[in-house]
Design an enzyme around this catalytic site. Structure first.
Site, PDB file in Angstrom:
ATOM      1  N   GLU A   1       9.252  16.038  15.096  1.00  0.00           N
ATOM      2  CA  GLU A   1       9.817  15.888  13.901  1.00  0.00           C
ATOM      3  C   GLU A   1       9.022  16.932  12.975  1.00  0.00           C
ATOM      4  OE1 GLU A   1       8.691  12.345  11.555  1.00  0.00           O
ATOM      5  OE2 GLU A   1      10.804  12.300  10.889  1.00  0.00           O
TER       6      GLU A   1
ATOM      7  N   GLU B   1       9.716   1.406  10.801  1.00  0.00           N
ATOM      8  CA  GLU B   1      10.977   2.433  10.535  1.00  0.00           C
ATOM      9  C   GLU B   1       9.985   3.499  10.536  1.00  0.00           C
ATOM     10  OE1 GLU B   1      13.951   1.886   9.348  1.00  0.00           O
ATOM     11  OE2 GLU B   1      13.854  -0.036  10.119  1.00  0.00           O
TER      12      GLU B   1
ATOM     13  N   CYS C   1      13.725  11.102   7.028  1.00  0.00           N
ATOM     14  CA  CYS C   1      13.611  10.344   8.370  1.00  0.00           C
ATOM     15  C   CYS C   1      14.791  10.728   9.119  1.00  0.00           C
ATOM     16  CB  CYS C   1      13.174   8.884   8.497  1.00  0.00           C
ATOM     17  SG  CYS C   1      14.145   7.760   7.577  1.00  0.00           S
TER      18      CYS C   1
ATOM     19  N   LYS D   1       0.822  -1.275   0.148  1.00  0.00           N
ATOM     20  CA  LYS D   1      -0.036   0.025   0.028  1.00  0.00           C
ATOM     21  C   LYS D   1       0.894   1.015   0.014  1.00  0.00           C
ATOM     22  CE  LYS D   1      -1.866   2.959   1.994  1.00  0.00           C
ATOM     23  NZ  LYS D   1      -1.580   4.643   1.720  1.00  0.00           N
TER      24      LYS D   1
HETATM   25  P1  NDP Z   1       2.251   8.483   7.594  1.00  0.00           P
HETATM   26  O1  NDP Z   1       2.440   7.545   8.928  1.00  0.00           O
HETATM   27  O2  NDP Z   1       1.407   9.655   7.647  1.00  0.00           O
HETATM   28  O3  NDP Z   1       2.043   7.468   6.322  1.00  0.00           O
HETATM   29  C1  NDP Z   1       2.708   6.449   5.861  1.00  0.00           C
HETATM   30  C2  NDP Z   1       2.142   5.444   5.376  1.00  0.00           C
HETATM   31  O4  NDP Z   1       0.935   5.140   6.145  1.00  0.00           O
HETATM   32  C3  NDP Z   1       1.195   5.961   4.197  1.00  0.00           C
HETATM   33  O5  NDP Z   1       1.217   4.978   3.230  1.00  0.00           O
HETATM   34  C4  NDP Z   1       0.080   6.223   4.711  1.00  0.00           C
HETATM   35  O6  NDP Z   1      -1.108   6.320   3.674  1.00  0.00           O
HETATM   36  C5  NDP Z   1      -0.256   5.141   5.614  1.00  0.00           C
HETATM   37  N1  NDP Z   1      -1.142   5.286   6.815  1.00  0.00           N
HETATM   38  C6  NDP Z   1      -1.656   6.424   7.159  1.00  0.00           C
HETATM   39  N2  NDP Z   1      -2.460   5.868   8.236  1.00  0.00           N
HETATM   40  C7  NDP Z   1      -2.546   4.669   8.289  1.00  0.00           C
HETATM   41  C8  NDP Z   1      -3.406   3.806   9.124  1.00  0.00           C
HETATM   42  N3  NDP Z   1      -4.354   4.223  10.070  1.00  0.00           N
HETATM   43  N4  NDP Z   1      -3.462   2.535   9.005  1.00  0.00           N
HETATM   44  C9  NDP Z   1      -2.306   1.969   7.898  1.00  0.00           C
HETATM   45  N5  NDP Z   1      -1.801   2.879   7.213  1.00  0.00           N
HETATM   46  C10 NDP Z   1      -1.951   4.211   7.275  1.00  0.00           C
HETATM   47  O7  NDP Z   1       3.580   9.121   7.378  1.00  0.00           O
HETATM   48  P2  NDP Z   1       4.020   9.902   6.097  1.00  0.00           P
HETATM   49  O8  NDP Z   1       3.676   9.612   4.959  1.00  0.00           O
HETATM   50  O9  NDP Z   1       3.857  11.525   6.437  1.00  0.00           O
HETATM   51  O10 NDP Z   1       5.534   9.862   6.142  1.00  0.00           O
HETATM   52  C11 NDP Z   1       6.658  10.647   6.582  1.00  0.00           C
HETATM   53  C12 NDP Z   1       6.960   9.976   8.014  1.00  0.00           C
HETATM   54  O11 NDP Z   1       7.910   8.675   7.543  1.00  0.00           O
HETATM   55  C13 NDP Z   1       7.992  10.863   8.705  1.00  0.00           C
HETATM   56  O12 NDP Z   1       7.765  10.493  10.232  1.00  0.00           O
HETATM   57  C14 NDP Z   1       9.405  10.093   8.556  1.00  0.00           C
HETATM   58  O13 NDP Z   1      10.185  10.223   9.688  1.00  0.00           O
HETATM   59  C15 NDP Z   1       9.015   8.602   8.308  1.00  0.00           C
HETATM   60  N6  NDP Z   1      10.093   8.020   7.489  1.00  0.00           N
HETATM   61  C16 NDP Z   1      10.764   7.141   8.223  1.00  0.00           C
HETATM   62  C17 NDP Z   1      11.722   6.362   7.285  1.00  0.00           C
HETATM   63  C18 NDP Z   1      12.787   5.209   8.287  1.00  0.00           C
HETATM   64  O14 NDP Z   1      13.362   4.580   7.412  1.00  0.00           O
HETATM   65  N7  NDP Z   1      12.940   5.230   9.688  1.00  0.00           N
HETATM   66  C19 NDP Z   1      12.273   6.560   6.125  1.00  0.00           C
HETATM   67  C20 NDP Z   1      11.333   7.468   5.620  1.00  0.00           C
HETATM   68  C21 NDP Z   1      10.121   8.173   5.989  1.00  0.00           C
HETATM   69  P3  NDP Z   1      -1.527   7.839   3.404  1.00  0.00           P
HETATM   70  O15 NDP Z   1      -0.374   8.345   2.571  1.00  0.00           O
HETATM   71  O16 NDP Z   1      -2.642   7.326   2.305  1.00  0.00           O
HETATM   72  O17 NDP Z   1      -1.917   8.718   4.529  1.00  0.00           O
END
Ligand code: NDP
Length: 495
Positions: free
Chosen positions: A386, A253, A287, A178
Site C-alpha cells: 500500500e 479496518e 484505504c 484516540k
Molecule cells: P497507523 O496505523 O499508523 O495509525 C492509525 C492510528 O493508530 C493513529 O491514531 C495512530 O496514532 C495509532 N497508532 C499508531 N501506532 C499505534 C500503536 N502501537 N498502538 C495503538 N495505536 C497506534 O495508520 P495511518 O494513520 O498511517 O493511516 C493510514 C492507514 O489507515 C492506511 O493503511 C489505510 O489503508 C488505513 N485506513 C483504513 C480504512 C478502512 O476502513 N479499512 C480507512 C482509512 C484508512 P498516530 O497518528 O499518532 O501515529
C-alpha cells in the site's frame, strides 16, 4: 474554538491538561504553518479517560436511559453536526489537506450516519428461542460491552470516528477516542457538540497524542472491553495480538491494494473517470484507493491515454480553493514515503508514465504529482504494498480468468472495481473477487446502511450497516423455568 491555539484532552466532560504537561504541534500540510498544539497523552491520561468512561457506563443517567432516548441524543448530535458542517469541513481541510469541497460533502453526509444509528438504537433486541421443553422460557438479550477504545487515522478523521462512535453509543457503550496525532482538531470540536447534544459527561472522551504512547496505552488498558481501530495493517496486527491475549474484541479496518478492472466491453470514458476517482481523489490517501489498474489489452492504450490526459490536467493547489482537484499529502513523512515508492518502482523496472515528482505547488506544502506507473507486474513491491498516495500501477490482461488471478493475488481484500457492460460478467466478478466491497461501473460509493468488511489482511469485523451492532454488543441467553413441578433427577442435564 476554531481559533484555538492549544487543546487539552476531553475527559469526563471537562477539558483536562495532560499529566505530563506536554503538548505537540499540528501543521497545515498545504503550507507547513503550525495550526495548533494538542495535549500529548500518556498512560496516566488514558487511565483517567477510561475511568471516566467506566463511571459513565455505570451511571444511571446513561445505563438506564431508554433505547429510544439514547437514539434521540444521537439524533441531536446529527442535527448539531449538520448545523456546524462547514466549520468542521474547513477545520479538517486545514488539518489534513483534503479538498474543502470533498470535506464539505463528507460533513454534510455525516449526520446521515448519526441519524441511521439514532434510528437503530431502539431496534436492538433479542429473540425468544423455542427451547425443547415447553415450560422453559429461553430468550436472548444484546448488552453493551462497556468502554470502547476507538483509534483512528488522519485521512478522514471525523467520518472514521463517527463510524465507530455512532454504533458504539447506539448500543449503550461509552467511548475513549484516540485520534491521529496529525488530525486532532475536528474530533475535539465534535466533543463540544456531543456535550451540547445532551450526552452525560464521560460517555465520550478524547485523549490526543502519539500512537506508541496514547494509542498503545489505550490498547493495553485493562478497563476497555473492545478496541475499534482504523489504520495500517501493521498497527492492526499488533493490536490484534494484544487484544486476543486478553480475550477482548477488536474491529480492525486496515489497508488495501484494490484492483480496478476495465474490460474490453466497458464504457472507456466512464472507466477512465472511475480510475481517476479511485486513485487521485483525496490524493490517493484512502484505504479503498484503486491503486492496481487492470485494463483488457483491447482497451489498454485508450484507457491509459485517457487516464494520463486527465492526470496531467489535474489542478494541484490550495485545498481550500474550490477549483483545486489535488491537495497535499497529509505530512512530510507521507510525501517522502510516496516519493520513495516511486523510486523503488523505477529500480524494480517500472516506467513512470506520468508524474512521479514531489512539488510544493508554490505553497510550501507536501504535494505529489498524480503518477501512473506502467511496465509493472504483480511481483513488484509497488504493486503489492500500500503506497497511500496518488500512484496507480496500470497492467494489461487478456482474459477474465487471468485478471481474476492477478486481482486476487494480494495480501489485501478491501475493495475492487469492475467496469463492464455484461451483467453476467459483473455478477461472476462480484462473486469471485476476494474483496469485502465490489463496485461495478462505479467506485468509492459508500453509505451508512451498507456494511463494509475487509477480507484477508484488510481487516476483521464489520463497519456500517446493521451488522455493526453485533460488534458493539454481547449476547446473553436467559433460561427461565416456569414449571412448578418438583425436580425429578438432579444428575440429568435439562434441555
Ligand atoms: P497507523 O496505523 O499508523 O495509525 C492509525 C492510528 O493508530 C493513529 O491514531 C495512530 O496514532 C495509532 N497508532 C499508531 N501506532 C499505534 C500503536 N502501537 N498502538 C495503538 N495505536 C497506534 O495508520 P495511518 O494513520 O498511517 O493511516 C493510514 C492507514 O489507515 C492506511 O493503511 C489505510 O489503508 C488505513 N485506513 C483504513 C480504512 C478502512 O476502513 N479499512 C480507512 C482509512 C484508512 P498516530 O497518528 O499518532 O501515529
Amino acid at each position: 474554538m476554531t481559533d484555538r491555539q492549544r487543546y487539552d484532552h476531553y475527559i469526563g466532560g471537562a477539558w483536562t491538561p495532560p499529566a505530563s504537561g506536554q503538548y505537540f504541534e499540528s501543521t497545515n500540510p498545504a503550507t507547513r504553518q503550525v495550526l495548533y498544539s494538542a495535549a500529548r497523552g500518556d498512560r496516566t491520561d488514558v487511565a483517567r479517560a477510561v475511568d471516566a468512561a467506566t463511571t459513565a457506563f455505570e451511571d444511571p443517567r446513561w445505563r438506564d436511559l431508554s433505547q429510544t432516548r439514547r437514539g434521540r441524543l444521537i439524533r441531536n448530535l446529527g442535527d448539531l453536526v449538520a448545523d456546524n458542517a462547514d466549520e468542521l469541513a474547513r477545520m479538517e481541510t486545514l488539518d489534513n489537506g483534503k479538498l474543502l469541497r470533498e470535506m464539505r460533502a463528507q460533513m454534510r453526509t455525516l449526520p446521515e450516519y448519526l441519524y441511521y444509528y439514532a434510528g437503530l438504537a431502539d431496534k436492538i433486541q433479542g429473540d425468544v428461542i423455542p427451547a425443547s421443553q415447553r415450560e422453559i422460557l429461553n430468550y436472548t438479550t444484546r448488552e453493551p460491552l462497556g468502554v470502547v477504545g476507538a483509534i483512528t487515522p488522519w485521512n478522514s478523521p471525523l467520518t472514521l470516528t463517527t463510524s465507530k462512535l455512532a454504533p458504539a453509543l447506539c448500543a449503550g457503550n461509552t467511548i475513549v477516542i484516540k485520534p491521529s496525532e496529525h488530525t486532532s482538531a475536528t474530533v475535539l470540536r465534535f466533543v463540544e457538540l456531543v456535550a451540547e447534544a445532551g450526552f452525560p459527561p464521560g460517555v465520550v472522551n478524547v485523549v490526543t497524542g502519539f500512537g506508541p504512547e496514547a494509542g498503545q496505552a489505550l490498547v493495553d488498558s485493562p478497563g476497555i472491553a473492545k478496541i475499534s481501530f482504523t489504520g495500517s495493517t501493521g498497527t492492526g496486527a499488533r493490536i490484534a495480538s494484544s487484544t486476543a491475549g486478553r480475550f477482548i474484541g477488536a474491529t480492525l479496518e486496515l489497508g488495501g491494494k484494490s484492483p480496478n478492472i476495465v474490460f474490453e466491453d466497458a464504457d472507456v470514458h466512464n472507466a477512465a473517470m472511475g480510475v481517476v476517482a479511485g486513485i487521485f481523489a483525496a490524493a490517493g490517501q484512502t484505504c479503498i484507493a484503486g491503486s492496481r489498474v487492470f485494463a483488457h489489452r483491447a482497451v489498454y492504450d485508450e484507457l491509459l491515454e485517457r487516464v494520463t490526459k486527465r492526470a496531467e490536467t489535474i489542478v494541484i493547489g490550495d485545498p481550500l480553493d474550490d477549483s483545486t482537484e489535488l491537495g497535499p499529502l497529509a505530512f512530510a513523512d507521507q510525501r517522502d514515503k510516496v516519493a520513495g515508492y516511486v523510486e523503488l518502482g523505477r529500480s524494480e523496472g517500472a516506467t513512470v508514465h506520468t508524474g512521479g515528482r514531489p512539488t510544493d505547488a508554490g505553497l510550501g506544502g507536501y504535494f505529489f504529482e498524480p503518477t501512473v506507473l506502467t511496465q509493472v507486474d504483480n511481483t513488484m513491491r509497488v504493486v503489492r504494498e500500500e503506497i497511500f498516495g496518488p500512484v496507480a500501477a496500470v497492467m494489461p490482461f487478456d482474459s477474465e480468468d487471468e485478471v481474476l488471478a492477478m486481482a486476487n493475488d494480494t495480501d489485501y481484500g478491501l475493495a475492487a472495481g469492475v467496469w463492464t457492460k455484461s451483467l453476467s460478467r459483473a455478477h461472476r466478478m462480484a462473486s469471485r473477487l476476494e474483496a469485502g466491497t465490489v463496485w461495478v461501473n462505479t467506485y468509492r460509493a459508500m453509505s451508512p446502511m451498507s456494511p463494509r468488511q475487509g477480507f484477508k489482511n484488510s481487516g476483521v469485523g464489520v463497519e456500517h450497516g446493521m451488522e455493526t451492532i453485533h460488534e458493539y454488543t454481547r449476547l446473553k441467553s436467559v433460561w427461565i423455568n416456569t414449571s412448578e413441578e418438583p425436580v425429578a433427577d438432579p444428575f440429568v442435564m435439562r434441555s
